[in-house]
Design a protein around this motif. Sequence first.
Motif, short mmCIF file in Angstrom:
data_model
loop_
_atom_site.label_atom_id
_atom_site.label_comp_id
_atom_site.label_asym_id
_atom_site.label_seq_id
_atom_site.Cartn_x
_atom_site.Cartn_y
_atom_site.Cartn_z
N PRO A 264 0.81 -1.22 0.00
CA PRO A 264 0.00 0.00 0.00
C PRO A 264 0.84 1.27 0.00
CG PRO A 264 -0.80 -1.58 1.62
CD PRO A 264 0.52 -2.10 1.15
N GLU A 265 0.29 2.30 -0.59
CA GLU A 265 0.92 3.62 -0.54
C GLU A 265 0.35 4.39 0.65
OE1 GLU A 265 3.41 4.41 -2.12
OE2 GLU A 265 3.46 2.99 -3.79
N GLU A 266 0.57 3.80 1.81
CA GLU A 266 0.08 4.41 3.06
C GLU A 266 0.99 3.95 4.19
OE1 GLU A 266 -3.81 4.11 6.01
OE2 GLU A 266 -4.07 3.66 3.88
N SER A 267 1.34 4.85 5.09
CA SER A 267 2.26 4.53 6.17
C SER A 267 1.52 4.05 7.41
CB SER A 267 3.13 5.74 6.51
OG SER A 267 3.95 5.46 7.63
N VAL A 268 1.70 2.79 7.76
CA VAL A 268 1.14 2.30 9.02
C VAL A 268 2.10 2.60 10.17
CG1 VAL A 268 -0.37 0.51 8.10
CG2 VAL A 268 2.05 0.01 8.46
N ARG A 269 3.36 2.82 9.85
CA ARG A 269 4.33 3.17 10.88
C ARG A 269 3.93 4.48 11.55
NH1 ARG A 269 9.78 4.23 8.40
NH2 ARG A 269 9.74 1.99 8.02
N ARG A 270 3.52 5.45 10.73
CA ARG A 270 3.09 6.74 11.26
C ARG A 270 1.82 6.58 12.09
NH1 ARG A 270 2.38 10.38 6.50
NH2 ARG A 270 4.61 9.93 6.33
N THR A 271 0.90 5.75 11.61
CA THR A 271 -0.34 5.51 12.35
C THR A 271 -0.05 4.85 13.69
OG1 THR A 271 -1.55 5.22 10.27
CG2 THR A 271 -2.59 4.36 12.26
N ASN A 272 0.86 3.84 13.67
CA ASN A 272 1.23 3.16 14.91
C ASN A 272 1.91 4.11 15.90
OD1 ASN A 272 0.28 0.54 14.64
ND2 ASN A 272 2.05 -0.12 13.46
N ALA A 273 2.82 4.93 15.38
CA ALA A 273 3.54 5.87 16.24
C ALA A 273 2.58 6.86 16.90
CB ALA A 273 4.59 6.61 15.43
N LYS A 274 1.63 7.35 16.10
CA LYS A 274 0.65 8.30 16.63
C LYS A 274 -0.20 7.65 17.70
CE LYS A 274 -3.09 11.40 15.19
NZ LYS A 274 -3.91 11.88 14.05
N SER A 275 -0.62 6.40 17.46
CA SER A 275 -1.45 5.69 18.43
C SER A 275 -0.70 5.43 19.73
CB SER A 275 -1.91 4.35 17.82
OG SER A 275 -2.62 3.60 18.76
N LYS A 276 0.59 5.02 19.61
CA LYS A 276 1.40 4.76 20.81
C LYS A 276 1.64 6.05 21.60
CE LYS A 276 3.91 0.78 18.95
NZ LYS A 276 5.23 0.28 18.49
N ASN A 277 1.92 7.14 20.90
CA ASN A 277 2.16 8.41 21.58
C ASN A 277 0.92 8.90 22.32
OD1 ASN A 277 4.82 8.58 20.79
ND2 ASN A 277 4.38 9.75 18.93
N GLU A 278 -0.22 8.76 21.67
CA GLU A 278 -1.47 9.17 22.32
C GLU A 278 -1.76 8.33 23.55
OE1 GLU A 278 -4.38 8.89 19.24
OE2 GLU A 278 -3.86 10.83 18.33
N LYS A 279 -1.46 7.05 23.47
CA LYS A 279 -1.68 6.15 24.62
C LYS A 279 -0.76 6.52 25.76
CE LYS A 279 -1.68 1.27 25.94
NZ LYS A 279 -1.43 -0.13 25.48
N MET A 280 0.51 6.80 25.45
CA MET A 280 1.47 7.15 26.50
C MET A 280 1.12 8.50 27.14
SD MET A 280 5.05 5.90 24.76
CE MET A 280 6.03 6.34 26.19
N LEU A 281 0.69 9.45 26.32
CA LEU A 281 0.28 10.74 26.86
C LEU A 281 -0.92 10.60 27.80
CD1 LEU A 281 0.66 13.05 23.72
CD2 LEU A 281 1.97 13.20 25.87
N LYS A 282 -1.83 9.72 27.42
CA LYS A 282 -3.00 9.49 28.26
C LYS A 282 -2.60 8.88 29.60
CE LYS A 282 -7.49 7.18 28.27
NZ LYS A 282 -8.43 6.29 27.52
N GLU A 283 -1.64 7.94 29.56
CA GLU A 283 -1.16 7.34 30.79
C GLU A 283 -0.44 8.35 31.67
OE1 GLU A 283 1.27 4.12 29.57
OE2 GLU A 283 -0.43 2.80 29.01
N LEU A 284 0.31 9.25 31.05
CA LEU A 284 1.01 10.29 31.82
C LEU A 284 0.02 11.24 32.49
CD1 LEU A 284 3.95 11.20 29.38
CD2 LEU A 284 4.12 10.06 31.60
N MET A 285 -1.06 11.56 31.78
CA MET A 285 -2.06 12.46 32.33
C MET A 285 -2.79 11.81 33.50
SD MET A 285 -1.88 15.30 30.68
CE MET A 285 -3.47 16.10 31.03
N GLU A 286 -3.00 10.49 33.40
CA GLU A 286 -3.71 9.78 34.48
C GLU A 286 -2.89 9.72 35.75
OE1 GLU A 286 -4.64 6.04 32.77
OE2 GLU A 286 -6.40 6.78 31.68
N ASP A 287 -1.57 9.66 35.59
CA ASP A 287 -0.70 9.64 36.79
C ASP A 287 -0.72 10.98 37.51
OD1 ASP A 287 -0.05 7.09 36.20
OD2 ASP A 287 1.84 7.55 35.24
#
Length: 287
Positions: A264-287
């Motif tokens: 595919p002409e679409e980056s899943v790496r970028r999608t994965n990175a964005k998803s992981k960053n959002e998850k980590m930010l959410k965890e940081l906010m919860e702490d």
Amino acid sequence: MEMVTQEQIQRIANLLEMNSKSMLNDTEFNEPAQMEPDRKRKCPYGTCDGSGHILVHTEEGLFARKCKCYEEQIIRNKLDFACIPEEFQNLAIKDFDVDLYRLEESKQKASRAVNIATRYVKKFDAMQELGRGLYFYSQTAGSGKTRLAISIGNFLVKYRRQQVRFITTVDLLGKIRDSWNDKCESSEEALVEEFATVPVLILDDIGVEGNKDWINNIFYRIINRRLTSNKVTLITSNIPMNELNFDYRLLSRLEDMVMQVFMPEESVRRTNAKSKNEKMLKELMED
């Protein structure tokens, strides 16, 4: 279990006495070991000394029985040899998630590529006999090319006990350049031999090297040897095979040894990175 000769008994006794750091070699039990001699291994099950064999005394004599960790050691050794980055060593074709792509066209292309990869490993004996590999192509970085190629490599190591080697073309050429230094232990010829003869070679990101005669020459020597000896080559690139900046001799050989698979002409790496960053930010906010 396998009957042990007197010579083997002495070798095994020495192995146990020294708390060996390597598995028994091919001449002793006809199994490929390739254990690094300076690397200390421990049995994860606590049933052998780390050699992968257990001595068993019976009325008939002394036998060597393979420990449960034996097969795991062979796979681990082959993964070490393959130079597959640790984070990718558990990648599997069946776990390639096509739903990570947002566009329907991308999902269809990814599904087709996964289907080809699955059928390829199922028919690997025929592919290996013919020396046929795959060429994963997409102009988009992070589209899953390398992931799918490595997933095939992992399968061949773990379930077919194939000798696999992964390397980016930039790193390969870097090794060649380093070999021109008098202090380097490996010669250019030895490196070409190494990559020309390994049963399964994964060449990652071909086409980014630039247009130089010496680069074309190195690839020609490796690819030509692999073609004439029916070695399997898996290649990833962001350039269509017929547009690679190589001469006709090399291009014609590539066309004869690998089948092009469009990603595919679409980056899943970028999608994965964005998803992981959002998850980590959410965890940081919860702490």
